[in-house]
Design a protein around this motif. Structure first.
Motif, PDB file in Angstrom:
ATOM      1  N   VAL A   1       0.848  -1.195   0.000  1.00 36.60           N
ATOM      2  CA  VAL A   1       0.000   0.000   0.000  1.00 36.60           C
ATOM      3  C   VAL A   1       0.885   1.247   0.000  1.00 36.60           C
ATOM      4  N   HIS A   2       1.937   1.224   0.786  1.00 40.80           N
ATOM      5  CA  HIS A   2       2.866   2.356   0.833  1.00 40.80           C
ATOM      6  C   HIS A   2       3.497   2.588  -0.535  1.00 40.80           C
ATOM      7  N   LYS A   3       3.889   1.520  -1.194  1.00 37.18           N
ATOM      8  CA  LYS A   3       4.487   1.645  -2.531  1.00 37.18           C
ATOM      9  C   LYS A   3       3.480   2.196  -3.531  1.00 37.18           C
ATOM     10  N   GLU A   4       2.233   1.750  -3.423  1.00 35.51           N
ATOM     11  CA  GLU A   4       1.194   2.244  -4.329  1.00 35.51           C
ATOM     12  C   GLU A   4       0.935   3.729  -4.102  1.00 35.51           C
ATOM     13  N   ILE A   5       0.884   4.129  -2.854  1.00 34.38           N
ATOM     14  CA  ILE A   5       0.678   5.548  -2.533  1.00 34.38           C
ATOM     15  C   ILE A   5       1.854   6.377  -3.034  1.00 34.38           C
ATOM     16  N   SER A   6       3.053   5.887  -2.835  1.00 31.51           N
ATOM     17  CA  SER A   6       4.248   6.598  -3.311  1.00 31.51           C
ATOM     18  C   SER A   6       4.248   6.718  -4.833  1.00 31.51           C
ATOM     19  N   ALA A   7       3.894   5.634  -5.503  1.00 34.23           N
ATOM     20  CA  ALA A   7       3.846   5.666  -6.967  1.00 34.23           C
ATOM     21  C   ALA A   7       2.781   6.636  -7.452  1.00 34.23           C
ATOM     22  N   HIS A   8       1.633   6.655  -6.783  1.00 30.48           N
ATOM     23  CA  HIS A   8       0.546   7.572  -7.152  1.00 30.48           C
ATOM     24  C   HIS A   8       0.986   9.026  -6.948  1.00 30.48           C
ATOM     25  N   ALA A   9       1.611   9.304  -5.833  1.00 33.88           N
ATOM     26  CA  ALA A   9       2.085  10.668  -5.549  1.00 33.88           C
ATOM     27  C   ALA A   9       3.142  11.084  -6.563  1.00 33.88           C
ATOM     28  N   LYS A  10       4.018  10.167  -6.919  1.00 32.32           N
ATOM     29  CA  LYS A  10       5.062  10.472  -7.906  1.00 32.32           C
ATOM     30  C   LYS A  10       4.426  10.787  -9.254  1.00 32.32           C
ATOM     31  N   LYS A  11       3.437  10.013  -9.649  1.00 31.25           N
ATOM     32  CA  LYS A  11       2.748  10.232 -10.922  1.00 31.25           C
ATOM     33  C   LYS A  11       2.052  11.595 -10.923  1.00 31.25           C
ATOM     34  N   GLN A  12       1.372  11.942  -9.827  1.00 27.36           N
ATOM     35  CA  GLN A  12       0.710  13.244  -9.742  1.00 27.36           C
ATOM     36  C   GLN A  12       1.731  14.375  -9.811  1.00 27.36           C
ATOM     37  N   ASN A  13       2.850  14.210  -9.142  1.00 24.28           N
ATOM     38  CA  ASN A  13       3.905  15.224  -9.174  1.00 24.28           C
ATOM     39  C   ASN A  13       4.436  15.404 -10.588  1.00 24.28           C
ATOM     40  N   GLU A  14       4.599  14.313 -11.319  1.00 27.32           N
ATOM     41  CA  GLU A  14       5.067  14.397 -12.707  1.00 27.32           C
ATOM     42  C   GLU A  14       4.062  15.150 -13.572  1.00 27.32           C
ATOM     43  N   ILE A  15       2.776  14.895 -13.345  1.00 23.68           N
ATOM     44  CA  ILE A  15       1.737  15.585 -14.111  1.00 23.68           C
ATOM     45  C   ILE A  15       1.772  17.083 -13.829  1.00 23.68           C
ATOM     46  N   VAL A  16       1.871  17.447 -12.560  1.00 26.72           N
ATOM     47  CA  VAL A  16       1.901  18.866 -12.183  1.00 26.72           C
ATOM     48  C   VAL A  16       3.151  19.538 -12.753  1.00 26.72           C
ATOM     49  N   THR A  17       4.285  18.876 -12.665  1.00 23.23           N
ATOM     50  CA  THR A  17       5.534  19.439 -13.192  1.00 23.23           C
ATOM     51  C   THR A  17       5.436  19.644 -14.702  1.00 23.23           C
ATOM     52  N   THR A  18       4.922  18.653 -15.398  1.00 19.15           N
ATOM     53  CA  THR A  18       4.753  18.772 -16.854  1.00 19.15           C
ATOM     54  C   THR A  18       3.778  19.892 -17.185  1.00 19.15           C
ATOM     55  N   PHE A  19       2.675  19.977 -16.440  1.00 20.64           N
ATOM     56  CA  PHE A  19       1.683  21.017 -16.663  1.00 20.64           C
ATOM     57  C   PHE A  19       2.305  22.404 -16.501  1.00 20.64           C
ATOM     58  N   LEU A  20       3.095  22.587 -15.455  1.00 18.78           N
ATOM     59  CA  LEU A  20       3.723  23.893 -15.212  1.00 18.78           C
ATOM     60  C   LEU A  20       4.721  24.245 -16.306  1.00 18.78           C
ATOM     61  N   THR A  21       5.432  23.268 -16.804  1.00 15.38           N
ATOM     62  CA  THR A  21       6.364  23.496 -17.915  1.00 15.38           C
ATOM     63  C   THR A  21       5.593  23.916 -19.158  1.00 15.38           C
ATOM     64  N   LEU A  22       4.504  23.220 -19.434  1.00 18.33           N
ATOM     65  CA  LEU A  22       3.671  23.573 -20.587  1.00 18.33           C
ATOM     66  C   LEU A  22       3.038  24.949 -20.415  1.00 18.33           C
ATOM     67  N   GLU A  23       2.621  25.267 -19.195  1.00 16.40           N
ATOM     68  CA  GLU A  23       2.012  26.579 -18.943  1.00 16.40           C
ATOM     69  C   GLU A  23       3.007  27.707 -19.227  1.00 16.40           C
ATOM     70  N   ALA A  24       4.252  27.519 -18.847  1.00 20.86           N
ATOM     71  CA  ALA A  24       5.277  28.534 -19.124  1.00 20.86           C
ATOM     72  C   ALA A  24       5.481  28.690 -20.629  1.00 20.86           C
ATOM     73  N   LYS A  25       5.489  27.568 -21.342  1.00 21.98           N
ATOM     74  CA  LYS A  25       5.646  27.607 -22.800  1.00 21.98           C
ATOM     75  C   LYS A  25       4.444  28.300 -23.439  1.00 21.98           C
ATOM     76  N   ARG A  26       3.242  28.011 -22.930  1.00 27.02           N
ATOM     77  CA  ARG A  26       2.021  28.641 -23.449  1.00 27.02           C
ATOM     78  C   ARG A  26       2.080  30.158 -23.253  1.00 27.02           C
ATOM     79  N   GLU A  27       2.478  30.588 -22.075  1.00 30.67           N
ATOM     80  CA  GLU A  27       2.592  32.026 -21.802  1.00 30.67           C
ATOM     81  C   GLU A  27       3.616  32.679 -22.729  1.00 30.67           C
TER      82      GLU A  27
END
Length: 89
Positions: free
Chosen positions: A3-29
């Motif tokens: 369960v801990h590994k699943e939670i960690s993997a989920h958090a890592k995936k969400q962090n990757e999405i947010v990081t990618t989104f912020l990079t794209l947002e800067a490019k969009r601006e």
């Protein structure tokens, strides 16, 4: 422990999405700023690069982590430039 590994993997995936989104947002601006500058110079411009990045952002946003962004039209840029020019007058 799994369960801990699943939670960690989920958090890592969400962090990757947010990081990618912020990079794209800067490019969009950046692309929006470029379109505004070109429009202010009275030259023809396109919103294709802006909207290509926006589509990628909206794809990421479908996961519910990041907000949707509106597509940008040429008219929207022109209207914004007109408001800027009025303020300068």
């Amino acid at each position: 422990m799994s369960v801990h590994k699943e939670i960690s993997a989920h958090a890592k995936k969400q962090n990757e999405i947010v990081t990618t989104f912020l990079t794209l947002e800067a490019k969009r601006e950046q692309y929006i700023d470029e379109a505004i500058q070109i429009c202010m110079e009275g030259k023809p411009f396109s919103t294709d690069k802006i909207n290509a990045v926006t589509e990628k952002m909206n794809h990421l946003a479908r996961n519910g982590i990041a907000p949707q962004r509106k597509l940008v039209s040429i008219e929207m840029v022109k209207e914004y430039v007109m408001r800027l020019k009025r303020r300068e007058s």
